[in-house]
Design a protein around this motif. Sequence first.
Motif, PDB file in Angstrom:
ATOM      1  N   HIS A 257      31.745  39.170  24.411  1.00 39.77           N
ATOM      2  CA  HIS A 257      32.213  39.361  25.780  1.00 39.77           C
ATOM      3  C   HIS A 257      33.478  40.206  25.804  1.00 39.77           C
ATOM      4  O   HIS A 257      34.422  39.947  25.044  1.00 39.77           O
ATOM      5  N   ASN A 258      33.479  41.187  26.682  1.00 36.33           N
ATOM      6  CA  ASN A 258      34.660  41.974  26.995  1.00 36.33           C
ATOM      7  C   ASN A 258      34.750  42.025  28.517  1.00 36.33           C
ATOM      8  O   ASN A 258      33.713  42.142  29.187  1.00 36.33           O
ATOM      9  N   PRO A 259      35.946  41.915  29.116  1.00 35.43           N
ATOM     10  CA  PRO A 259      36.028  41.884  30.577  1.00 35.43           C
ATOM     11  C   PRO A 259      35.436  43.105  31.265  1.00 35.43           C
ATOM     12  O   PRO A 259      35.000  43.030  32.410  1.00 35.43           O
ATOM     13  N   ASP A 474      33.637  46.461  18.559  1.00 33.07           N
ATOM     14  CA  ASP A 474      33.358  47.582  17.665  1.00 33.07           C
ATOM     15  C   ASP A 474      32.333  48.555  18.227  1.00 33.07           C
ATOM     16  O   ASP A 474      32.083  49.597  17.618  1.00 33.07           O
ATOM     17  N   VAL A 475      31.698  48.228  19.363  1.00 34.12           N
ATOM     18  CA  VAL A 475      30.768  49.171  19.984  1.00 34.12           C
ATOM     19  C   VAL A 475      31.319  49.708  21.306  1.00 34.12           C
ATOM     20  O   VAL A 475      30.676  50.520  21.965  1.00 34.12           O
ATOM     21  N   ILE A 476      32.514  49.236  21.690  1.00 29.80           N
ATOM     22  CA  ILE A 476      33.212  49.769  22.857  1.00 29.80           C
ATOM     23  C   ILE A 476      34.360  50.625  22.333  1.00 29.80           C
ATOM     24  O   ILE A 476      35.159  50.158  21.512  1.00 29.80           O
ATOM     25  N   LEU A 477      34.443  51.852  22.772  1.00 28.65           N
ATOM     26  CA  LEU A 477      35.458  52.742  22.216  1.00 28.65           C
ATOM     27  C   LEU A 477      36.865  52.211  22.455  1.00 28.65           C
ATOM     28  O   LEU A 477      37.731  52.311  21.582  1.00 28.65           O
ATOM     29  N   PHE A 478      37.107  51.642  23.638  1.00 27.40           N
ATOM     30  CA  PHE A 478      38.437  51.142  23.960  1.00 27.40           C
ATOM     31  C   PHE A 478      38.345  49.731  24.538  1.00 27.40           C
ATOM     32  O   PHE A 478      38.442  49.535  25.744  1.00 27.40           O
ATOM     33  N   PRO A 479      38.157  48.714  23.674  1.00 29.20           N
ATOM     34  CA  PRO A 479      38.104  47.335  24.161  1.00 29.20           C
ATOM     35  C   PRO A 479      39.457  46.892  24.689  1.00 29.20           C
ATOM     36  O   PRO A 479      40.502  47.438  24.309  1.00 29.20           O
ATOM     37  N   LEU A 480      39.418  45.895  25.577  1.00 36.23           N
ATOM     38  CA  LEU A 480      40.675  45.389  26.149  1.00 36.23           C
ATOM     39  C   LEU A 480      41.468  44.639  25.082  1.00 36.23           C
ATOM     40  O   LEU A 480      40.921  43.762  24.386  1.00 36.23           O
ATOM     41  N   LEU A 481      42.736  44.984  24.940  1.00 35.07           N
ATOM     42  CA  LEU A 481      43.630  44.329  23.987  1.00 35.07           C
ATOM     43  C   LEU A 481      44.891  43.870  24.725  1.00 35.07           C
ATOM     44  O   LEU A 481      45.295  44.475  25.718  1.00 35.07           O
TER      45      LEU A 481
END
Length: 485
Positions: A257-259, A474-481
């Motif tokens: 999950h990523n927002p 790792d499959v989203i270029l810019f995940p939320l951090l």
Amino acid sequence: MSAPQDDFEQSRAEKLRRIEELGLDPWGGRFDNHQPIAAVRALPIDLADDQRPKVRAAGRIKLRRTMGKVHFLTLWDWTGEVQVMLGQKQIGDVGWKVAQELDLGDLVGVDGSFGQTKTREPTIFATQLHFLTKSLQPHPDKHSGMQEIEFRLRHRYLDLIYTPETLDRARKRIKIIQTIRRHLDDQGYCEVETPTLHAIAGGAAARPFVTHHNALDIDLFLRIALELPLKRLLVGGVEKVYEIGRVFRNEGIDARHNPEFTMLELYQAYGDYRTMMDLTEGLVVAAVDALGAGRRLPYGEATVDFTPPWQRATYADLFEQYVGVPMADTAAVLKKADAAGFPTSNKHPDVVIQHLFEEHVEDKLVGPVFVYDYPASLCPLTKRKRGQPEIAERFEPFVLGMELGNAYTELNDPVVQEQTFRQQLAGLPADESMARMDEDFVRALRHGMPPAGGLGIGIDRLVMLLTNTQTIRDVILFPLLRPLV
């Protein structure tokens, strides 16, 4: 240019100044007719010196070795890397002066011939060196690379250069999405764009992000689903419609999950959920084939065989097989839940059933398998099965316990739709951002939406599966951090 922060940056800034003193632009310019490095590497290397093919290449310096009057570079672009030999005599006085100012990370172009060294290393023997961009920040050493995961995520631009798997996944993701678009276009679907800002958060049970529109002085929500605008288009006569777009859910972050994530949603007039099963199978198999590694792909320690036809199993059959009691036996279901320590008071039996399904069934689903005919109360936007109103015509595709999507025979009865909306909202607090019914959507249904099948697929999870990747970041270029303090 900001002031240098350390000795390394100071050194690079001084080299930039010396390049300018040579009358060159350290930020380069147009460099036409260069060949991808992979195309250069495909040329023959064992020809006589006077028969070597002429080449022109551009890329980033990943390694640099100096040996007196000869420098060796490893030049990289997104197709591969190649050795370049810079000889003082061959590249001339200005070129040799430029060569002294090179650093790891600089971008250069070269003209020359392609062959091999005495050690049979494929090499561009440069006759001209073109300076294209100075890197003012130090780059990691080619051999040590990028070891810390968080550093890689926060510096994705470096991760793409120095972690080959990251760039490979990014390119595979592009190919997967291109294949999906081509497959749908070939079947007569129309791609559209629908609003990202919604006045009402609808189409899914998820917590939205809230923003404010100053000119209208109203709160708006980043969309949590693509569904309701696309169904309005069905009403308007767009009979095969899809969108691949970003959706936003103000919820947790974990391996799956990523927002902010990417969804494919599509609808087909006069279809149903079985139509969508066939379409899903065809879409995924087309994406698998496009990657060119066969239909048996590794995922972790397992191997998944995507060869059709895929298994199809009812929710009730799987529930009874793995939970051990019939789904319709409410007393037995509650007893199982109590024994598992799951609280059942004030909970709809179907909520309990779904909890037990998630806990005891999903991780057993190796798949690919279509799980279909869900409890109706879990599916407020789904048509009920004829003669079995407690069952919804819904399916989810599972692979190795991971749910990849969701599909329905769409509910197009406006009276039933309004009732299910109200039932869904009844349990939410009055101040809950999702506690509003989309009256306009119900109004659209009253104008007549054709019977239809609908499908949603999580693109990020599909890419995870097809690229053997264990975490969504790792499959989203810019995940939320979390921002650095």
